[in-house]
Design an enzyme around this catalytic site. Structure first.
Site, PDB file in Angstrom:
ATOM      1  N   THR A  63      -8.554   3.301  27.682  1.00  0.00           N
ATOM      2  CA  THR A  63      -7.956   4.157  26.651  1.00  0.00           C
ATOM      3  C   THR A  63      -8.415   5.600  26.855  1.00  0.00           C
ATOM      4  O   THR A  63      -9.538   5.841  27.333  1.00  0.00           O
ATOM      5  CB  THR A  63      -8.319   3.643  25.234  1.00  0.00           C
ATOM      6  N   LYS A  68     -16.858   9.488   9.049  1.00  0.00           N
ATOM      7  CA  LYS A  68     -17.117   9.452   7.602  1.00  0.00           C
ATOM      8  C   LYS A  68     -18.096  10.593   7.270  1.00  0.00           C
ATOM      9  O   LYS A  68     -17.657  11.731   7.177  1.00  0.00           O
ATOM     10  CB  LYS A  68     -17.582   8.065   7.201  1.00  0.00           C
ATOM     11  N   SER A 124     -19.327  -1.436   2.125  1.00  0.00           N
ATOM     12  CA  SER A 124     -18.556  -0.320   1.581  1.00  0.00           C
ATOM     13  C   SER A 124     -17.906  -0.601   0.238  1.00  0.00           C
ATOM     14  O   SER A 124     -17.645   0.331  -0.517  1.00  0.00           O
ATOM     15  CB  SER A 124     -17.513   0.132   2.591  1.00  0.00           C
ATOM     16  N   ARG A 131       0.829  -1.218   0.000  1.00  0.00           N
ATOM     17  CA  ARG A 131       0.000   0.000   0.000  1.00  0.00           C
ATOM     18  C   ARG A 131       0.856   1.258   0.000  1.00  0.00           C
ATOM     19  O   ARG A 131       1.756   1.385   0.817  1.00  0.00           O
ATOM     20  CB  ARG A 131      -0.900   0.021   1.240  1.00  0.00           C
ATOM     21  N   SER A 170     -22.481 -14.058  11.739  1.00  0.00           N
ATOM     22  CA  SER A 170     -21.798 -12.920  11.136  1.00  0.00           C
ATOM     23  C   SER A 170     -21.887 -12.989   9.612  1.00  0.00           C
ATOM     24  O   SER A 170     -21.530 -14.011   8.998  1.00  0.00           O
ATOM     25  CB  SER A 170     -20.331 -12.966  11.592  1.00  0.00           C
ATOM     26  N   HIS A 201     -21.353   3.262   6.974  1.00  0.00           N
ATOM     27  CA  HIS A 201     -21.413   3.912   5.657  1.00  0.00           C
ATOM     28  C   HIS A 201     -22.798   4.479   5.369  1.00  0.00           C
ATOM     29  O   HIS A 201     -23.122   4.760   4.214  1.00  0.00           O
ATOM     30  CB  HIS A 201     -20.978   2.933   4.558  1.00  0.00           C
TER      31      HIS A 201
END
Ligand SMILES: Cc1ncc(COP(=O)(O)O)c(C=O)c1O
Length: 407
Positions: free
Chosen positions: A276, A247, A188, A21, A136, A216
């Site tokens: 976190t 997005k 997507s 990439r 799933s 999305h």
């Protein structure tokens, strides 16, 4: 082991397979999106971004920028802690209230990204509910797959958007086992949309919970931008709706919206939530401004639909193949990794058009594509330029066209 050699060998293998990439180093100019400066060595200067997930240009919206500036000036930069230890600020609380209201749920819970929200929420639900079986969809996003895998719960993969297969798999499972069906609304890469109502019907029939990723779709569909489930009047039938703030809302962060008990359960048991640092308050404030704006404005959504239709019509007129789906995502099919990369590089270098090539393993081999996402801020001239460039490159690269009569 020579560690550096090992890293190099593995990276070389990626390069040989064409899967290495390369990131485009872009510098946006405030207010000028979708224009950006490409800062690569051989860069041509200005480019038009045609593959962003800032679907509505909200990352540049004055209300969003003002809210972020105001929050920084008022409360400073970082949250300064985890949500549990000093990092919960009023901006987080207000945003969670806004998101719960958006999805007409009792509560919402914020995470640092959509990825983390899927990983943490699915991982927690599936691992903390004894004997839970997760059903799933085969094309679920990596963040859902990783969350489910991490939970070590039993996992049943059903064929993408295939109700018969889902029902057969639900029927074959222990009727008393807790069940969770995990799927997305808009997928997507192909831009297709799940049959949400029918999946909810199956969930009711087999007493399963439902977990819908609307990453999305939020901001883009439904009268208030709550997603496809809102558009179809189905939000109350979903156990969990998950979304991103990065997005169509143009900022960053992820969330789930669900019952008060479920959100409290994930808040209390999800390590990816607990351990976190919380999002910076300014990010929360900007996201809230974006959600609020898109709850009451259809201007961006209407203009985006019109832009998408215009690009599709232009492609059809030239016989350039693209997946005919009911969403805002236009996958233009090249079907060859080398040509796909070449077209993308040439678009950038010679035409100032930026579209990242999508190759294996993101999509199956032979379905390499350019994923185009028209937005309200693309002008007529941008569209004409894009179509002209594609027309020339399709001829130059001898990529297959669709016979015009067959469209
Ligand atoms: C379906 C889906 N879910 C979740 C995510 C992760 O969202 P985020 O980019 O906010 O981490 C993505 C990212 O592209 C996605 O495509």
């Amino acid at each position: 082991m020579n560690y550096q050699d090992y890293f190099k060998t593995r990276l070389d293998a990626l390069r040989e397979d064409g899967n290495y990439r390369v990131f485009a180093d872009l510098q946006r100019k405030r207010g000028a999106y979708p224009k950006a400066r490409h800062t690569a060595k051989d860069g041509t200067g200005e480019v038009t971004i045609w593959c962003s997930n800032d679907y509505l240009g909200m990352g540049q919206h004055p209300a969003v920028l003002a809210a972020m500036h105001n929050a920084i000036d008022t409360v400073g930069a970082g949250a300064g802690g985890t949500r549990n230890i000093s990092g919960t600020t009023h901006d987080h609380v207000l945003l969670e209230g806004e998101l719960a209201d958006l999805h007409e749920k009792e509560a919402a819970l914020l995470f640092t990204s959509g990825y983390v929200s899927n990983w943490a929420a699915l991982g927690t639900l599936a691992s903390q509910i004894p004997g839970c079986i997760v059903f799933s969809d085969a094309l679920n996003h990596a963040s859902m797959i990783e969350g489910i895998r991490h939970s070590k719960a039993a996992r049943v993969i059903w064929k993408h958007n295939d109700l018969e297969d889902l029902e057969a798999k639900l029927a074959a499972a222990d009727p008393d086992a807790p069940k969770l069906i995990a799927f997305e609304s808009v997928y997507s890469m192909d831009g297709d949309i799940a049959p949400i109502k029918e999946i909810c019907d199956l969930a009711d029939k087999y007493n399963a919970m439902t977990y819908l990723d609307e990453v999305h779709a939020v901001g883009l569909y439904g009268p208030r931008g709550a997603g496809v489930a809102e558009r179809e009047g189905l939000m109350d039938r979903l156990t969990v709706i998950e979304g991103t703030l990065g997005k169509a809302f143009g900022v960053m962060g992820g969330y789930i919206a669900a019952s008060a008990e479920l959100c409290d359960f994930v808040r209390s048991f999800a390590s990816g939530f607990i351990f976190t640092t919380a999002l910076p308050p300014a990010v929360a404030a900007g996201a809230r401004a974006s959600v609020q704006h898109l709850k009451q404005s259809n201007v961006e959504r209407d203009r985006q639909k019109e832009r998408v239709a215009r690009v599709r019509a232009g492609l059809d007129a030239m016989g350039i193949p693209h997946i005919d789906n009911p969403s805002h995502i236009i996958p233009v099919m090249v079907g060859d990794p080398v040509k796909c990369k070449f077209i993308s590089d040439t678009l950038m270098r010679d035409y100032g058009v930026y579209i990242q090539p999508i190759n294996y393993p993101t999509v199956p081999k032979g379905t390499e594509r350019l994923r185009i996402t028209p937005s309200p801020v693309h002008s007529d001239a941008d569209i004409e330029h894009l179509l002209g460039a594609l027309e020339e490159l399709w001829s130059q690269c001898e990529v297959a066209r669709v016979p015009l009569a067959a469209q």
